[in-house]
Design a protein around this motif. Structure first.
Motif, PDB file in Angstrom:
ATOM      1  N   GLY A   9       2.235  57.540  15.990  1.00 42.60           N
ATOM      2  CA  GLY A   9       0.858  57.718  15.550  1.00 42.60           C
ATOM      3  C   GLY A   9      -0.017  58.270  16.648  1.00 42.60           C
ATOM      4  O   GLY A   9       0.421  59.089  17.459  1.00 42.60           O
ATOM      5  N   THR A  10      -1.265  57.786  16.692  1.00 43.18           N
ATOM      6  CA  THR A  10      -2.233  58.309  17.654  1.00 43.18           C
ATOM      7  C   THR A  10      -2.782  57.182  18.525  1.00 43.18           C
ATOM      8  O   THR A  10      -2.725  56.010  18.169  1.00 43.18           O
ATOM      9  N   GLY A  11      -3.321  57.576  19.675  1.00 42.55           N
ATOM     10  CA  GLY A  11      -3.948  56.599  20.548  1.00 42.55           C
ATOM     11  C   GLY A  11      -3.460  56.698  21.977  1.00 42.55           C
ATOM     12  O   GLY A  11      -2.821  57.672  22.383  1.00 42.55           O
ATOM     13  N   THR A  12      -3.740  55.659  22.761  1.00 43.13           N
ATOM     14  CA  THR A  12      -3.421  55.618  24.182  1.00 43.13           C
ATOM     15  C   THR A  12      -2.431  54.496  24.455  1.00 43.13           C
ATOM     16  O   THR A  12      -2.640  53.363  24.014  1.00 43.13           O
ATOM     17  N   THR A  13      -1.367  54.794  25.166  1.00 39.17           N
ATOM     18  CA  THR A  13      -0.343  53.801  25.475  1.00 39.17           C
ATOM     19  C   THR A  13      -0.264  53.573  26.991  1.00 39.17           C
ATOM     20  O   THR A  13      -0.756  54.387  27.773  1.00 39.17           O
ATOM     21  N   PRO A  14       0.391  52.481  27.420  1.00 41.85           N
ATOM     22  CA  PRO A  14       0.602  52.272  28.856  1.00 41.85           C
ATOM     23  C   PRO A  14       1.369  53.402  29.513  1.00 41.85           C
ATOM     24  O   PRO A  14       1.186  53.653  30.708  1.00 41.85           O
ATOM     25  N   TYR A  15       2.244  54.099  28.773  1.00 45.26           N
ATOM     26  CA  TYR A  15       2.964  55.229  29.357  1.00 45.26           C
ATOM     27  C   TYR A  15       1.992  56.331  29.763  1.00 45.26           C
ATOM     28  O   TYR A  15       2.136  56.945  30.825  1.00 45.26           O
ATOM     29  N   GLN A  16       1.004  56.606  28.912  1.00 45.81           N
ATOM     30  CA  GLN A  16       0.011  57.614  29.272  1.00 45.81           C
ATOM     31  C   GLN A  16      -0.777  57.158  30.494  1.00 45.81           C
ATOM     32  O   GLN A  16      -1.027  57.943  31.421  1.00 45.81           O
ATOM     33  N   TRP A  17      -1.171  55.906  30.499  1.00 42.86           N
ATOM     34  CA  TRP A  17      -1.917  55.344  31.627  1.00 42.86           C
ATOM     35  C   TRP A  17      -1.095  55.439  32.906  1.00 42.86           C
ATOM     36  O   TRP A  17      -1.611  55.834  33.958  1.00 42.86           O
ATOM     37  N   PHE A  18       0.183  55.090  32.822  1.00 43.74           N
ATOM     38  CA  PHE A  18       1.078  55.158  33.983  1.00 43.74           C
ATOM     39  C   PHE A  18       1.137  56.567  34.525  1.00 43.74           C
ATOM     40  O   PHE A  18       0.998  56.793  35.741  1.00 43.74           O
ATOM     41  N   ASP A  19       1.351  57.550  33.664  1.00 47.72           N
ATOM     42  CA  ASP A  19       1.481  58.927  34.134  1.00 47.72           C
ATOM     43  C   ASP A  19       0.188  59.455  34.743  1.00 47.72           C
ATOM     44  O   ASP A  19       0.217  60.269  35.674  1.00 47.72           O
ATOM     45  N   GLU A  20      -0.943  59.000  34.241  1.00 51.62           N
ATOM     46  CA  GLU A  20      -2.211  59.397  34.853  1.00 51.62           C
ATOM     47  C   GLU A  20      -2.316  58.847  36.277  1.00 51.62           C
ATOM     48  O   GLU A  20      -2.809  59.543  37.184  1.00 51.62           O
ATOM     49  N   GLN A  21      -1.831  57.624  36.488  1.00 54.86           N
ATOM     50  CA  GLN A  21      -1.844  57.049  37.836  1.00 54.86           C
ATOM     51  C   GLN A  21      -0.927  57.845  38.765  1.00 54.86           C
ATOM     52  O   GLN A  21      -1.252  58.080  39.935  1.00 54.86           O
ATOM     53  N   VAL A  22       0.228  58.264  38.248  1.00 58.09           N
ATOM     54  CA  VAL A  22       1.167  59.047  39.054  1.00 58.09           C
ATOM     55  C   VAL A  22       0.545  60.389  39.429  1.00 58.09           C
ATOM     56  O   VAL A  22       0.614  60.829  40.587  1.00 58.09           O
ATOM     57  N   ALA A  23      -0.076  61.043  38.451  1.00 64.81           N
ATOM     58  CA  ALA A  23      -0.702  62.345  38.728  1.00 64.81           C
ATOM     59  C   ALA A  23      -1.815  62.206  39.761  1.00 64.81           C
ATOM     60  O   ALA A  23      -1.933  63.017  40.690  1.00 64.81           O
ATOM     61  N   ASP A  24      -2.644  61.174  39.604  1.00 60.20           N
ATOM     62  CA  ASP A  24      -3.742  60.967  40.554  1.00 60.20           C
ATOM     63  C   ASP A  24      -3.204  60.679  41.957  1.00 60.20           C
ATOM     64  O   ASP A  24      -3.759  61.162  42.955  1.00 60.20           O
ATOM     65  N   ALA A  25      -2.122  59.882  42.039  1.00 60.09           N
ATOM     66  CA  ALA A  25      -1.539  59.570  43.344  1.00 60.09           C
ATOM     67  C   ALA A  25      -0.959  60.821  43.999  1.00 60.09           C
ATOM     68  O   ALA A  25      -1.092  61.021  45.218  1.00 60.09           O
ATOM     69  N   ALA A  26      -0.321  61.671  43.184  1.00 61.59           N
ATOM     70  CA  ALA A  26       0.237  62.918  43.720  1.00 61.59           C
ATOM     71  C   ALA A  26      -0.872  63.822  44.245  1.00 61.59           C
ATOM     72  O   ALA A  26      -0.751  64.431  45.321  1.00 61.59           O
ATOM     73  N   CYS A  27      -1.972  63.909  43.505  1.00 62.44           N
ATOM     74  CA  CYS A  27      -3.101  64.738  43.945  1.00 62.44           C
ATOM     75  C   CYS A  27      -3.709  64.194  45.232  1.00 62.44           C
ATOM     76  O   CYS A  27      -4.058  64.962  46.146  1.00 62.44           O
TER      77      CYS A  27
END
Length: 348
Positions: A9-27
């Protein structure tokens, strides 16, 4: 199992949240690198989860893909091993309905675009900091997603949708943009590639070969165009179905060595890129089949593979149980996602 496709379906999951943290850490790492000592060589890995089930994606992206996705047709005559794969995972009889497939595929493609946007953030920082001009970037994955093709979902089989992975490289001035190489290779080739690109000493006793010449437009005449893949399922904790695949040029053959002794499958990827026509039982291709079977069985003990897989899974279960009880602390562990994170999730 079937449930992991039906939960979509639709919405926000912990997987999306996790990947955002990874992207921010890489940046953040790249900015720190650029401000500190930008001339000193570095290596960094950003490991993401998406796109991965549950197939729950941001609503705007889901709404874009929902009317655009197609519903794959499933060939009537499939290899017996694929029939078994679908049966064991509950997606053979009855098969998933068309609407369920459309929802899951729309969410999956939406997650792909969402993940690509995170990769884009990292690449943008490379550009902004000036590191891009002297940095080799490789985008790859550990496996694919069948996403309904051949009536299959997830991974764990040898169709291209599962066994084939993206492999995209960028290095301004060294790799010509837009070029494509059709050499047969595997992830084991990445280590030797990085070593050669860094002009370091070769990895001793490596099973891979450097792709660096091909990234620069050269195709070594002695490149074998042949790789192997191996898998041992452990459904229910019981070792079963040890299997091996060989890709040799245009040919792909897979074999499962277990108590059922199901026949192998053989495909000509040049003439049948969608892998719809299993040629393993065709007399005209008997020589090809037997030659590849000989290679795939060489130096391979299916019982040892099955036992090793069982042992590894038992170890994983033990460690997971220990972790749930002890809750060990690690400075690199991400924080727990906020409890309100999934408030927008709507299963369809």
């Amino acid at each position: 199992i079937r449930e992991s496709v039906e939960i979509a379906g639709t919405g926000t999951t912990p997987y999306q949240w996790f990947d955002e943290q990874v992207a921010d850490a890489a940046c953040a790492f790249l900015r720190e690198k650029a401000e500190g000592n930008p001339d000193r060589p570095f290596a960094a890995v950003a490991g993401f989860v998406l796109p991965h089930c549950p197939f729950v994606a941001p609503k705007a992206l889901f709404d874009y893909y929902y009317p655009r996705v197609d519903i794959p047709t499933v060939e009537k005559d499939q290899p017996a091993t694929i029939q078994r794969f679908r049966k064991l995972r509950g997606i053979l009889d009855p098969p998933l309905g068309e609407e369920r497939i459309r929802i899951a595929r729309a969410a999956y493609f939406a997650l792909c675009e969402y993940y690509d946007s995170l990769v884009g953030k990292v690449l943008d920082v490379l550009d902004e900091t000036g590191l891009a001009e002297n940095t080799l970037v490789v985008y790859c994955s550990d496996h694919g997603e069948m996403a309904g093709e051949h009536g299959c979902w997830w991974k764990s089989n040898y169709y291209e949708g599962s066994a084939g992975v993206p492999l995209i490289a960028r290095f301004p001035g060294r790799i010509e943009a837009g070029t494509v190489c059709d050499a047969v290779c595997s992830l084991m080739d990445l280590g030797p590639t990085f070593v050669e690109a860094a002009q370091a000493e070769p990895i001793p006793a490596s099973n891979g070969r450097s792709l660096w010449p091909m990234l620069q437009g050269e195709h070594p005449k002695d490149w074998p165009d042949e790789i192997y893949s191996e898998f041992a399922d452990t459904l229910g904790g019981t070792p079963n179905f040890p299997s091996r695949m060989i890709r040799s040029g245009k040919w792909k053959l897979w074999l499962y060595e277990d108590e059922e002794q199901l026949p192998p499958a053989l495909f000509n990827l040049e003439e049948d890129p969608n892998e719809e026509h299993d040629l393993a039982q065709e007399p005209a291709f008997a020589d090809v089949r037997e030659g590849l079977l000989k290679k795939v069985r060489a130096d391979w003990d299916s019982k040892s593979v099955s036992a090793a897989a069982y042992e590894a899974n038992e170890a994983h279960r033990t460690l997971a149980a220990w972790g749930r009880v002890v809750l060990p602390k690690c400075p690199d562990t991400l924080a727990v996602p906020p409890p309100e994170l999934e408030a927008d999730v709507e299963l369809l």
